[in-house]
Design a protein around this motif. Sequence first.
Motif, PDB file in Angstrom:
ATOM      1  N   VAL A   1       0.830  -1.208   0.000  1.00  0.00           N
ATOM      2  CA  VAL A   1       0.000   0.000   0.000  1.00  0.00           C
ATOM      3  C   VAL A   1       0.863   1.255   0.000  1.00  0.00           C
ATOM      4  CG1 VAL A   1      -1.854   1.218   1.152  1.00  0.00           C
ATOM      5  CG2 VAL A   1      -1.720  -1.283   1.295  1.00  0.00           C
ATOM      6  N   LEU A   2       1.782   1.262   0.956  1.00  0.00           N
ATOM      7  CA  LEU A   2       2.536   2.489   1.172  1.00  0.00           C
ATOM      8  C   LEU A   2       3.615   2.713   0.125  1.00  0.00           C
ATOM      9  CD1 LEU A   2       1.806   4.276   3.377  1.00  0.00           C
ATOM     10  CD2 LEU A   2       3.636   3.344   4.759  1.00  0.00           C
ATOM     11  N   THR A   3       4.390   1.669  -0.141  1.00  0.00           N
ATOM     12  CA  THR A   3       5.547   1.830  -1.021  1.00  0.00           C
ATOM     13  C   THR A   3       5.182   2.411  -2.389  1.00  0.00           C
ATOM     14  OG1 THR A   3       6.534  -0.005   0.153  1.00  0.00           O
ATOM     15  CG2 THR A   3       7.611   0.677  -1.867  1.00  0.00           C
ATOM     16  N   PRO A   4       4.170   1.835  -3.058  1.00  0.00           N
ATOM     17  CA  PRO A   4       3.844   2.404  -4.380  1.00  0.00           C
ATOM     18  C   PRO A   4       3.465   3.877  -4.311  1.00  0.00           C
ATOM     19  CG  PRO A   4       2.690   0.331  -4.027  1.00  0.00           C
ATOM     20  CD  PRO A   4       3.324   0.690  -2.729  1.00  0.00           C
ATOM     21  N   MET A   5       2.800   4.267  -3.226  1.00  0.00           N
ATOM     22  CA  MET A   5       2.401   5.662  -3.116  1.00  0.00           C
ATOM     23  C   MET A   5       3.565   6.561  -2.729  1.00  0.00           C
ATOM     24  SD  MET A   5      -1.282   5.442  -1.303  1.00  0.00           S
ATOM     25  CE  MET A   5      -1.717   7.087  -1.788  1.00  0.00           C
ATOM     26  N   ALA A   6       4.571   5.972  -2.119  1.00  0.00           N
ATOM     27  CA  ALA A   6       5.677   6.782  -1.617  1.00  0.00           C
ATOM     28  C   ALA A   6       6.799   6.929  -2.632  1.00  0.00           C
ATOM     29  CB  ALA A   6       6.227   6.165  -0.333  1.00  0.00           C
ATOM     30  N   ILE A   7       6.777   6.081  -3.670  1.00  0.00           N
ATOM     31  CA  ILE A   7       7.897   6.072  -4.620  1.00  0.00           C
ATOM     32  C   ILE A   7       8.215   7.455  -5.208  1.00  0.00           C
ATOM     33  CG2 ILE A   7       8.636   5.209  -6.889  1.00  0.00           C
ATOM     34  CD1 ILE A   7       9.018   2.982  -5.118  1.00  0.00           C
ATOM     35  N   PRO A   8       7.235   8.224  -5.682  1.00  0.00           N
ATOM     36  CA  PRO A   8       7.577   9.521  -6.270  1.00  0.00           C
ATOM     37  C   PRO A   8       8.295  10.440  -5.277  1.00  0.00           C
ATOM     38  CG  PRO A   8       5.288   8.980  -6.715  1.00  0.00           C
ATOM     39  CD  PRO A   8       5.786   7.954  -5.760  1.00  0.00           C
ATOM     40  N   GLY A   9       7.803  10.471  -4.034  1.00  0.00           N
ATOM     41  CA  GLY A   9       8.442  11.295  -3.012  1.00  0.00           C
ATOM     42  C   GLY A   9       9.856  10.847  -2.734  1.00  0.00           C
ATOM     43  N   ILE A  10      10.040   9.528  -2.645  1.00  0.00           N
ATOM     44  CA  ILE A  10      11.378   9.004  -2.389  1.00  0.00           C
ATOM     45  C   ILE A  10      12.308   9.347  -3.549  1.00  0.00           C
ATOM     46  CG2 ILE A  10      12.718   6.895  -2.078  1.00  0.00           C
ATOM     47  CD1 ILE A  10      10.409   5.728  -0.543  1.00  0.00           C
ATOM     48  N   ALA A  11      11.788   9.226  -4.765  1.00  0.00           N
ATOM     49  CA  ALA A  11      12.619   9.517  -5.937  1.00  0.00           C
ATOM     50  C   ALA A  11      13.096  10.967  -5.921  1.00  0.00           C
ATOM     51  CB  ALA A  11      11.843   9.228  -7.221  1.00  0.00           C
ATOM     52  N   SER A  12      12.189  11.910  -5.607  1.00  0.00           N
ATOM     53  CA  SER A  12      12.636  13.313  -5.588  1.00  0.00           C
ATOM     54  C   SER A  12      13.636  13.552  -4.479  1.00  0.00           C
ATOM     55  CB  SER A  12      11.476  14.276  -5.401  1.00  0.00           C
ATOM     56  OG  SER A  12      10.270  13.702  -5.696  1.00  0.00           O
ATOM     57  N   THR A  13      13.416  12.879  -3.354  1.00  0.00           N
ATOM     58  CA  THR A  13      14.355  13.042  -2.253  1.00  0.00           C
ATOM     59  C   THR A  13      15.751  12.563  -2.654  1.00  0.00           C
ATOM     60  OG1 THR A  13      12.502  12.557  -0.792  1.00  0.00           O
ATOM     61  CG2 THR A  13      14.676  12.589   0.189  1.00  0.00           C
ATOM     62  N   VAL A  14      15.777  11.405  -3.305  1.00  0.00           N
ATOM     63  CA  VAL A  14      17.053  10.855  -3.756  1.00  0.00           C
ATOM     64  C   VAL A  14      17.758  11.831  -4.691  1.00  0.00           C
ATOM     65  CG1 VAL A  14      18.070   9.066  -5.227  1.00  0.00           C
ATOM     66  CG2 VAL A  14      16.441   8.446  -3.449  1.00  0.00           C
ATOM     67  N   LEU A  15      16.998  12.347  -5.637  1.00  0.00           N
ATOM     68  CA  LEU A  15      17.560  13.267  -6.622  1.00  0.00           C
ATOM     69  C   LEU A  15      18.197  14.481  -5.944  1.00  0.00           C
ATOM     70  CD1 LEU A  15      17.391  12.580  -9.558  1.00  0.00           C
ATOM     71  CD2 LEU A  15      15.489  14.165  -9.809  1.00  0.00           C
ATOM     72  N   LEU A  16      17.443  15.101  -5.059  1.00  0.00           N
ATOM     73  CA  LEU A  16      17.949  16.305  -4.397  1.00  0.00           C
ATOM     74  C   LEU A  16      19.175  15.979  -3.558  1.00  0.00           C
ATOM     75  CD1 LEU A  16      17.722  19.280  -3.550  1.00  0.00           C
ATOM     76  CD2 LEU A  16      16.364  18.520  -1.629  1.00  0.00           C
ATOM     77  N   ASN A  17      19.133  14.843  -2.894  1.00  0.00           N
ATOM     78  CA  ASN A  17      20.240  14.508  -2.018  1.00  0.00           C
ATOM     79  C   ASN A  17      21.517  14.211  -2.788  1.00  0.00           C
ATOM     80  OD1 ASN A  17      20.746  14.075   0.901  1.00  0.00           O
ATOM     81  ND2 ASN A  17      21.590  12.192   0.062  1.00  0.00           N
ATOM     82  N   ILE A  18      21.376  13.578  -3.941  1.00  0.00           N
ATOM     83  CA  ILE A  18      22.557  13.334  -4.771  1.00  0.00           C
ATOM     84  C   ILE A  18      23.168  14.667  -5.198  1.00  0.00           C
ATOM     85  CG2 ILE A  18      23.346  12.434  -6.983  1.00  0.00           C
ATOM     86  CD1 ILE A  18      21.348  10.165  -6.650  1.00  0.00           C
ATOM     87  N   ILE A  19      22.301  15.601  -5.582  1.00  0.00           N
ATOM     88  CA  ILE A  19      22.802  16.916  -5.990  1.00  0.00           C
ATOM     89  C   ILE A  19      23.575  17.574  -4.850  1.00  0.00           C
ATOM     90  CG2 ILE A  19      22.103  19.251  -6.662  1.00  0.00           C
ATOM     91  CD1 ILE A  19      19.724  18.005  -8.101  1.00  0.00           C
ATOM     92  N   LEU A  20      22.984  17.568  -3.655  1.00  0.00           N
ATOM     93  CA  LEU A  20      23.632  18.216  -2.514  1.00  0.00           C
ATOM     94  C   LEU A  20      24.960  17.540  -2.186  1.00  0.00           C
ATOM     95  CD1 LEU A  20      20.634  18.885  -0.112  1.00  0.00           C
ATOM     96  CD2 LEU A  20      21.828  20.505  -1.578  1.00  0.00           C
ATOM     97  N   ALA A  21      24.969  16.207  -2.201  1.00  0.00           N
ATOM     98  CA  ALA A  21      26.187  15.485  -1.844  1.00  0.00           C
ATOM     99  C   ALA A  21      27.266  15.697  -2.903  1.00  0.00           C
ATOM    100  CB  ALA A  21      25.885  13.994  -1.677  1.00  0.00           C
ATOM    101  N   TRP A  22      26.865  15.709  -4.157  1.00  0.00           N
ATOM    102  CA  TRP A  22      27.822  15.876  -5.262  1.00  0.00           C
ATOM    103  C   TRP A  22      28.529  17.229  -5.165  1.00  0.00           C
ATOM    104  CZ3 TRP A  22      28.578  12.453  -9.479  1.00  0.00           C
ATOM    105  CH2 TRP A  22      29.340  12.966 -10.530  1.00  0.00           C
ATOM    106  N   ASN A  23      27.794  18.264  -4.785  1.00  0.00           N
ATOM    107  CA  ASN A  23      28.358  19.609  -4.776  1.00  0.00           C
ATOM    108  C   ASN A  23      28.932  20.018  -3.426  1.00  0.00           C
ATOM    109  OD1 ASN A  23      27.761  19.976  -7.434  1.00  0.00           O
ATOM    110  ND2 ASN A  23      25.880  21.127  -7.083  1.00  0.00           N
ATOM    111  N   GLU A  24      28.815  19.190  -2.417  1.00  0.00           N
ATOM    112  CA  GLU A  24      29.281  19.547  -1.076  1.00  0.00           C
ATOM    113  C   GLU A  24      30.782  19.852  -1.134  1.00  0.00           C
ATOM    114  OE1 GLU A  24      30.284  19.951   2.893  1.00  0.00           O
ATOM    115  OE2 GLU A  24      31.299  18.588   1.540  1.00  0.00           O
ATOM    116  N   ALA A  25      31.178  21.017  -0.627  1.00  0.00           N
ATOM    117  CA  ALA A  25      32.571  21.405  -0.823  1.00  0.00           C
ATOM    118  C   ALA A  25      33.277  21.838   0.457  1.00  0.00           C
ATOM    119  CB  ALA A  25      32.667  22.524  -1.861  1.00  0.00           C
TER     120      ALA A  25
END
Lengths: 290, 277
Positions: free
Chosen positions: B189-213
């Motif tokens: 029930v939960l996982t399918p509904m949560a996937i889009p939110g998790i995906a955006s979170t992953v995306l943003l976090n990769i960006i932040l980690a990649w640019n962390e200086a």
Amino acid sequence: MSTKASRSAAKVMISPAVLLLLGWMLVPLCLTLYFSFLRYNLLQIGDTPFAGWENYYWFITDPSFKAAIKNTLVLVGGVLAITTVGGLFAAILLDRPMFGTGIIRIMVIAPFFVMPTVSALVWKNMFMNPVNGIFGRVATSLGFQPVDFFGQIPMASIIMIVSWTWLPFATLILLTALQSLDQEQLEAAEMDGAGWWNRFWFIMLPHLARAITVVILIQTIFLLSIFAEILVTTNGGPGTATTNLTYLIYVSSLLQFDVGMGSAGGVIAIILANIVAIFLMRMIGRNLDA
Amino acid sequence: MARAVSRRTRLTNTAVAGALGFLMFFPILWILVLAFKTEEDAIRAPLEVLFGSGWTMESFTTVQERSDYFKHFSNSVVISLGSTLLGLLVAVPAAWSMAFVPSKHTRNVLMWMLSTKMLPPVGVLVPIYLIFRDLDLLDSRFGLTVVLMLINLPIIIWMLYTYFREIPGEILEAARMDGATLREEILYVLTPMAIPGIASTVLLNIILAWNEAFWTINLTASNAAPLTQFITSYSSPEGLFYAKLSAASVMAIAPILIMGWFSQKQLVRGLTFGAVK
């Protein structure tokens, strides 16, 4: 309705995150506090006696501390002024109907995704270099003396580089907030004879007040910690002209290996950041209840 | 209702906004040009660079040969992906429990987590550096991955929390009525509904980690150095290097530019902790 079982399961699920963050916060924080009262330099072998407030005294009375505080304020204030005002105009501009909205928006926002070391080095060399940089070339071809950016106006140059990164951030947030503004309200005002300035001042600006506050607070948190841009362009110089508090602490701890002094500086930085953080937390907390 | 806008107004807006877009984007465009030039051509006058010289891939190969570029590139990939996945592992259960089984402490826990993000990194630089030295973690990908996971953990939890909270609780109750166990509830029930939110979170976090200086520069030297640290080696140049700096920079920012394109909206939510949506 949560059952007893799901409540205890919830506790188990949240504890790793809480423990990790607790450790991440408390251990280094306590160590920083502890070190700040020791006479402790990595270059000197031997014991590390208790030093009382000595480190704080020397850190604060050092002329470079005064310079660093001033530079931090100028850097944060300068970037905030440019990005907030610029971001406001950019957001209003981008919110208007136009062709190719998507592509234009991504072009404005793109600089935010460029890593700090790249943006600083690209500006420093390709644009601000007095001989080969584009600004220098344009000045020379118009018959002016090219500006030696990092020699003559080092702080202004860094403010410009950092603003290039953060203007997109302000624009993006203000644009998002602007899009939730009721268009009918604007149209009604226009029909009642409100000019552009009145619509901006009495409708748009009050609507954006909250978003503007958030932009200022969040940027302040990040701008207090500006480091890479200074490291790769000026190394804090000439003299201490571009040394901010973060960079000063970096110099005393990792270049002069003075653990005690660096820690005392760290404690001061934490206190300063907390003053800003309190305001930000209030804003966000209020939103949580809604 | 959107107003009918004359073509003329629309064209004027496009011209003004386009000019702004061009100005902001120009530095990126310029290194994209310089990356395909020889060093001798890259320092010529701008118009000559554009129209009076040939194009070459030389800089890309030189950067790789002289400095083992892909080692640093893969460090960036490993560290940003690793810290994101590690963070998810911890954050998903935490955010889930706060969103669906809130208690009277939830609000305080959330605010406290946020407060850890307000800690200026330089305030804990000394102890972290010494701990890393003593544990032999300096210049290791593992150590850096853990640090980046920890500094971004509050953002991940907050973002997931705001997404999870948008999932209507009634659906869970309905599933429970139908006899679903906690495990089934999460899985079907939960996982399918949560996937889009998790995906955006992953995306943003990769960006932040990649640019962390800050941490990437202070905790690595060569072996584990990601691109942020690698690029600093161009700050004390010897001889001609504009084209090589451009080539290295283009490759360093391209993946993130593309990701950023997809995550504009989530960026706002993530970076303002839900204060602006």
